[in-house]
Design an enzyme around this catalytic site. Structure first.
Site, PDB file in Angstrom:
ATOM      1  N   HIS A   1       0.859  -1.185   0.000  1.00 55.74           N
ATOM      2  CA  HIS A   1       0.000   0.000   0.000  1.00 55.74           C
ATOM      3  C   HIS A   1       0.896   1.236   0.000  1.00 55.74           C
ATOM      4  O   HIS A   1       1.844   1.312   0.796  1.00 55.74           O
ATOM      5  CB  HIS A   1      -0.898  -0.014   1.240  1.00 55.74           C
ATOM      6  CG  HIS A   1      -1.784   1.183   1.310  1.00 55.74           C
ATOM      7  ND1 HIS A   1      -2.915   1.306   0.522  1.00 55.74           N
ATOM      8  CD2 HIS A   1      -1.702   2.329   2.025  1.00 55.74           C
ATOM      9  CE1 HIS A   1      -3.490   2.467   0.775  1.00 55.74           C
ATOM     10  NE2 HIS A   1      -2.779   3.110   1.674  1.00 55.74           N
TER      11      HIS A   1
ATOM     12  N   GLU B   1       9.494   0.754  -3.188  1.00 53.25           N
ATOM     13  CA  GLU B   1       8.518  -0.349  -3.132  1.00 53.25           C
ATOM     14  C   GLU B   1       9.131  -1.594  -3.747  1.00 53.25           C
ATOM     15  O   GLU B   1       8.942  -2.715  -3.258  1.00 53.25           O
ATOM     16  CB  GLU B   1       7.245   0.012  -3.908  1.00 53.25           C
ATOM     17  CG  GLU B   1       6.399   1.115  -3.305  1.00 53.25           C
ATOM     18  CD  GLU B   1       5.062   1.270  -4.016  1.00 53.25           C
ATOM     19  OE1 GLU B   1       4.496   0.274  -4.488  1.00 53.25           O
ATOM     20  OE2 GLU B   1       4.574   2.411  -4.107  1.00 53.25           O
TER      21      GLU B   1
HETATM   22  C1  GAR Z   1       2.011   0.843  -6.417  1.00 54.87           C
HETATM   23  O1  GAR Z   1       2.460   2.132  -6.092  1.00 54.87           O
HETATM   24  C2  GAR Z   1       1.256   0.229  -5.259  1.00 54.87           C
HETATM   25  O2  GAR Z   1       1.768   0.587  -4.012  1.00 54.87           O
HETATM   26  C3  GAR Z   1      -0.103   0.834  -5.457  1.00 54.87           C
HETATM   27  O3  GAR Z   1      -0.322   0.841  -6.840  1.00 54.87           O
HETATM   28  C4  GAR Z   1       0.947   0.915  -7.512  1.00 54.87           C
HETATM   29  C5  GAR Z   1       1.006  -0.265  -8.450  1.00 54.87           C
HETATM   30  O4  GAR Z   1       2.116  -0.181  -9.279  1.00 54.87           O
HETATM   31  N1  GAR Z   1      -1.102   0.041  -4.796  1.00 54.87           N
HETATM   32  C6  GAR Z   1      -2.266   0.515  -4.388  1.00 54.87           C
HETATM   33  O5  GAR Z   1      -2.613   1.669  -4.543  1.00 54.87           O
HETATM   34  C7  GAR Z   1      -3.156  -0.506  -3.682  1.00 54.87           C
HETATM   35  N2  GAR Z   1      -4.277   0.124  -3.110  1.00 54.87           N
HETATM   36  P1  GAR Z   1       2.574  -1.472 -10.118  1.00 54.87           P
HETATM   37  O6  GAR Z   1       1.319  -2.049 -10.782  1.00 54.87           O
HETATM   38  O7  GAR Z   1       3.518  -0.910 -11.128  1.00 54.87           O
HETATM   39  O8  GAR Z   1       3.197  -2.419  -9.176  1.00 54.87           O
END
Ligand code: GAR
Length: 198
Positions: A110, A175
């Site tokens: 998150h 992340e």
């Molecule tokens: C990431 O920043 C993740 O933390 C966020 O979406 C992005 C996905 O990026 N997640 C959320 O907002 C969950 N509620 P990715 O598809 O490139 O991994």
């Protein structure tokens, strides 16, 4: 010890999913990425997973009851003999019943320092609150949204003039470090928390 079988659930670009899969593909890793599932057929991450040699599936949530969607998702995961589910940019909220069936076996990333800023628009809300730091959290998924036990957090500074897009862009590389590190520990049975600082 038998390697844990991991499924990664995505809805979009899948950059966190790629880092998880690549990490699992390193020698001696306690987990094996066996499946990537998207609730959207158009998710760009699906082709990236296939390029990494991981099987993919689409379980579309649109135009059906949530219980029906989750029954197909559950069957898809069980058919692949999955041990641990990693939500990575998966933008559906799972029901209490689904979470109970997979209790202690679902991880989520998150983009905030939980318990602050659960839900959506986390970067803008961190700016609006005047935060000096921001970050991301990997946690166990429970029936309460974004409220399960914290397994790791990554922290970045908020700089004068930052936009929500700036924060998102600065956070994403962290992340990508955090989630694989947490998964590796979790898959080997540790619940110790990971802390990363930019
Ligand atoms: C990431 O920043 C993740 O933390 C966020 O979406 C992005 C996905 O990026 N997640 C959320 O907002 C969950 N509620 P990715 O598809 O490139 O991994």
């Amino acid at each position: 010890m038998k390697r844990k079988r991991i499924a990664v659930l995505i809805s979009g670009s899948g950059s966190n999913m790629m880092r998880l899969v690549e990490s699992c593909q390193t020698a001696g890793h306690p987990a094996e990425a066996v499946l990537v599932v998207s609730n959207k057929a158009e998710a760009a991450g699906l082709a990236k997973a296939e390029a990494l040699g991981v099987k993919t599936a689409v379980v579309d949530h649109r135009g059906r009851e949530k219980a029906d969607f989750e029954a197909e998702l559950d069957a898809t995961l069980r058919a692949a003999d999955v041990d641990i589910i990693c939500l990575a940019g998966f933008m559906r909220v799972l029901s209490a019943a689904f979470v109970k069936d997979w209790a202690e076996r679902i991880l989520n990333i998150h983009p905030s320092l939980l318990p602050l800023f659960k839900g959506l628009d986390t970067h803008q809300r961190a700016l609006d609150a005047g935060m000096a730091v921001h970050g991301a959290t990997v946690h166990l998924v429970t029936a309460d949204l974004d409220a399960g036990p914290i397994l790791g957090q990554a922290v970045i500074p908020v700089r004068d003039g930052d936009s929500a897009a700036d924060l998102a862009a600065r956070l994403l590389p962290l992340e990508h470090q955090l989630y694989p590190e947490v998964l590796e520990r979790f898959a080997s049975g540790s619940r110790g928390r990971v802390a990363l600082f930019a």
